[in-house]
Design a protein around this motif. Structure first.
Motif, PDB file in Angstrom:
ATOM      1  N   UNK A  76       0.893  -1.278   0.053  1.00 27.33           N
ATOM      2  CA  UNK A  76      -0.047  -0.176   0.205  1.00 27.33           C
ATOM      3  C   UNK A  76       0.612   1.248  -0.055  1.00 27.33           C
ATOM      4  N   UNK A  77       1.991   1.041  -0.284  1.00 28.23           N
ATOM      5  CA  UNK A  77       2.907   2.280  -0.199  1.00 28.23           C
ATOM      6  C   UNK A  77       4.412   1.965  -1.074  1.00 28.23           C
ATOM      7  N   UNK A  78       4.817   3.072  -1.625  1.00 29.91           N
ATOM      8  CA  UNK A  78       5.811   3.021  -2.482  1.00 29.91           C
ATOM      9  C   UNK A  78       6.688   4.338  -2.696  1.00 29.91           C
ATOM     10  N   UNK A  79       8.020   3.943  -3.169  1.00 34.76           N
ATOM     11  CA  UNK A  79       8.724   5.289  -3.527  1.00 34.76           C
ATOM     12  C   UNK A  79       8.420   5.812  -5.135  1.00 34.76           C
ATOM     13  N   UNK A  80       7.793   4.628  -5.825  1.00 43.39           N
ATOM     14  CA  UNK A  80       7.611   5.000  -7.012  1.00 43.39           C
ATOM     15  C   UNK A  80       6.054   4.722  -7.375  1.00 43.39           C
ATOM     16  N   UNK A  81       5.067   5.856  -7.801  1.00 41.57           N
ATOM     17  CA  UNK A  81       3.770   5.838  -7.955  1.00 41.57           C
ATOM     18  C   UNK A  81       3.232   4.950  -8.810  1.00 41.57           C
ATOM     19  N   UNK A  82       3.930   4.462  -9.738  1.00 42.95           N
ATOM     20  CA  UNK A  82       3.568   3.662 -10.925  1.00 42.95           C
ATOM     21  C   UNK A  82       3.449   2.096 -10.355  1.00 42.95           C
ATOM     22  N   UNK A  83       4.101   1.923  -9.004  1.00 44.43           N
ATOM     23  CA  UNK A  83       3.609   0.724  -8.408  1.00 44.43           C
ATOM     24  C   UNK A  83       2.186   0.466  -7.726  1.00 44.43           C
ATOM     25  N   UNK A  84       1.289   1.643  -7.707  1.00 44.60           N
ATOM     26  CA  UNK A  84       0.052   1.669  -7.118  1.00 44.60           C
ATOM     27  C   UNK A  84      -0.905   2.056  -8.009  1.00 44.60           C
ATOM     28  N   UNK A  85      -1.943   1.498  -7.611  1.00 39.82           N
ATOM     29  CA  UNK A  85      -3.337   1.777  -8.370  1.00 39.82           C
ATOM     30  C   UNK A  85      -3.851   3.199  -8.345  1.00 39.82           C
ATOM     31  N   UNK A  86      -3.852   3.790  -7.066  1.00 40.09           N
ATOM     32  CA  UNK A  86      -4.474   5.215  -7.153  1.00 40.09           C
ATOM     33  C   UNK A  86      -3.502   5.801  -6.198  1.00 40.09           C
ATOM     34  N   UNK A  87      -2.357   6.142  -6.582  1.00 44.07           N
ATOM     35  CA  UNK A  87      -1.210   6.805  -5.560  1.00 44.07           C
ATOM     36  C   UNK A  87      -1.657   8.184  -5.091  1.00 44.07           C
ATOM     37  N   UNK A  88      -1.315   8.456  -3.974  1.00 43.39           N
ATOM     38  CA  UNK A  88      -1.624   9.696  -3.426  1.00 43.39           C
ATOM     39  C   UNK A  88       0.004   9.963  -2.669  1.00 43.39           C
ATOM     40  N   UNK A  89       0.287  11.388  -2.933  1.00 42.89           N
ATOM     41  CA  UNK A  89       1.829  11.789  -2.323  1.00 42.89           C
ATOM     42  C   UNK A  89       1.672  12.016  -0.982  1.00 42.89           C
ATOM     43  N   UNK A  90       2.531  11.520  -0.351  1.00 41.60           N
ATOM     44  CA  UNK A  90       2.611  11.437   1.137  1.00 41.60           C
ATOM     45  C   UNK A  90       3.132  12.723   1.587  1.00 41.60           C
ATOM     46  N   UNK A  91       2.887  13.338   2.460  1.00 39.43           N
ATOM     47  CA  UNK A  91       3.388  14.817   2.627  1.00 39.43           C
ATOM     48  C   UNK A  91       4.887  14.902   3.294  1.00 39.43           C
ATOM     49  N   UNK A  92       5.537  15.745   2.867  1.00 40.58           N
ATOM     50  CA  UNK A  92       6.697  16.332   3.538  1.00 40.58           C
ATOM     51  C   UNK A  92       6.612  16.472   5.015  1.00 40.58           C
ATOM     52  N   UNK A  93       7.484  15.955   5.752  1.00 38.59           N
ATOM     53  CA  UNK A  93       7.610  16.277   7.169  1.00 38.59           C
ATOM     54  C   UNK A  93       6.310  15.632   8.091  1.00 38.59           C
TER      55      UNK A  93
END
Length: 375
Positions: A59-76
């Motif tokens: 359910x998480x990745x450094x590469x958004x193409x690994x996910x079906x509906x990626x959302x950016x995880x906020x800095x900090x």
């Protein structure tokens, strides 16, 4: 965990220290997802993942193409059993007492972090400006510049390379290369905005050539303009409507806050091209030194990035340290020529955001990114 040792990240989490002496980090501590205060490493979560609570590995990745509906995880931010929340923000540091102290501190931070870089498998993205020239002066790695023939960046890079007695590889941009690269960048970064693509194009095409030549890491000068007062809108504060701050130092903080979005684009573009970015000017030590600069240390009269340029005189001839340069999308002519291609394809300037419309026409399918950070 990318970017830093997990124990260092845990210590920063326990202490609340936003600048713990790393070049950024993002990833999983076992039951806690974390991303550093400047978002120097991308991180995404699945949009329909259950919340709150720890995430499954899928359910998480450094590469958004690994996910079906990626959302950016906020800095900090962190995400753990208690949910997602902000834990780090940039510190409000008191300015240096005088210019001499400021320049010495900036020089120590910048030179130290550049000198720490391992040159094995490394190339340098080199435009001839003070940022990339500092890398070239202190690292034993080949230099690459991308641009259309007779572009400002190519000419400036050639002159600076000659002054440093260094060889330079020129990656000559063409219309065919732009048309091929645009959909690849859209797929990798999730961006179709014209400005984002224009900025990424010369970097991506440089990185492709670097990877083809057998290098797997690319040193870049990212962050220097934001940290040290390189933008006109910062220098003109509070009279420039593009910033809200009423001081140059306040405007610096505004543009530093844009780094997570910019760095995500750049890192994803470089990784898609086959190289890993190395950005020593974004190390915590450099960030801390920059945040202690007052208005006149950032911009002195017509001289932007004053403290960085003064610090650079220890490594560079004055002609390079004090040279102004254009933003990469303009200095390489990538922006001008992408606009030309858009108009040739029928997307006229009278149309609303015509270059973005052209970019979207080249993309095989809409990007999967959601246009908001995950909370």
């Amino acid at each position: 965990m990318q970017g830093a040792d997990a124990d260092v990240v845990r210590a920063a989490l326990d202490s609340g220290e936003p600048l713990p002496g790393t070049g950024g980090f993002a990833g999983d501590l076992g039951d806690t997802l974390v991303r550093d205060v400047l978002g120097r490493y991308p991180l995404f979560v699945e949009g329909d993942a259950p919340s709150p609570g720890p995430l499954a590995e899928a359910d998480w990745s450094h590469d958004p193409t690994d996910l079906e509906a990626p959302e950016r995880f906020s800095a900090g931010h962190v995400r753990d059993a208690d949910g997602t929340r902000s834990v780090w923000s940039l510190p409000d540091l008191s300015p240096y007492e005088n210019r001499e102290t400021a320049v010495a501190a900036v020089r120590e931070a910048v030179e130290g972090r550049i000198d720490d870089v391992d040159s094995e498998g490394l190339a340098i993205a080199f435009s001839g400006g003070v940022d990339s020239a500092l890398l070239a002066a202190r690292l034993d790695a080949p230099l690459y510049v991308a641009g259309f023939p007779e572009s400002h960046d190519v000419e400036a890079a050639r002159a600076a390379a000659d002054a440093l007695d260094r060889d330079l590889t020129v990656v000559e941009l063409t219309h065919d290369a732009l048309e091929r690269a645009v959909p690849e960048l859209v797929a990798a970064t999730g961006r179709t905005n014209a400005m984002a693509i224009q900025i990424a194009l010369p970097l991506y095409l440089t990185a492709e050539r670097v990877a083809a030549d057998g290098f797997d890491r690319l040193a870049v000068g990212q962050g220097a303009d934001e940290l040290f007062g390189g933008y006109a809108k910062v220098a003109k504060a509070p009279d420039d409507p593009r910033v809200q701050a009423d001081t140059i130092r306040g405007a610096q903080r505004e543009v530093v806050a844009t780094l997570p979005d910019q760095l995500e684009r750049d890192v994803l573009a470089l990784r898609a091209a086959g190289v890993e970015p190395v950005a020593p000017l974004l190390h915590d030590d450099v960030v801390r030194s920059a945040l202690r600069l007052d208005d006149a240390m950032l911009v002195d009269g017509e001289t932007r990035k004053w403290a960085l340029r003064q610090a650079a005189l220890g490594s560079l001839p004055e002609t390079i340290a004090m040279r102004d340069k254009k933003a990469a999308q303009y200095g390489s002519l990538a922006a001008r020529e992408l606009d030309r291609l858009a108009r040739q394809a029928g997307y006229k300037r009278r149309m609303d955001d015509h270059v973005t419309q052209y970019v979207e026409s080249l993309a095989p399918e809409p990007p999967s990114f959601r246009r908001r950070d995950a909370r």
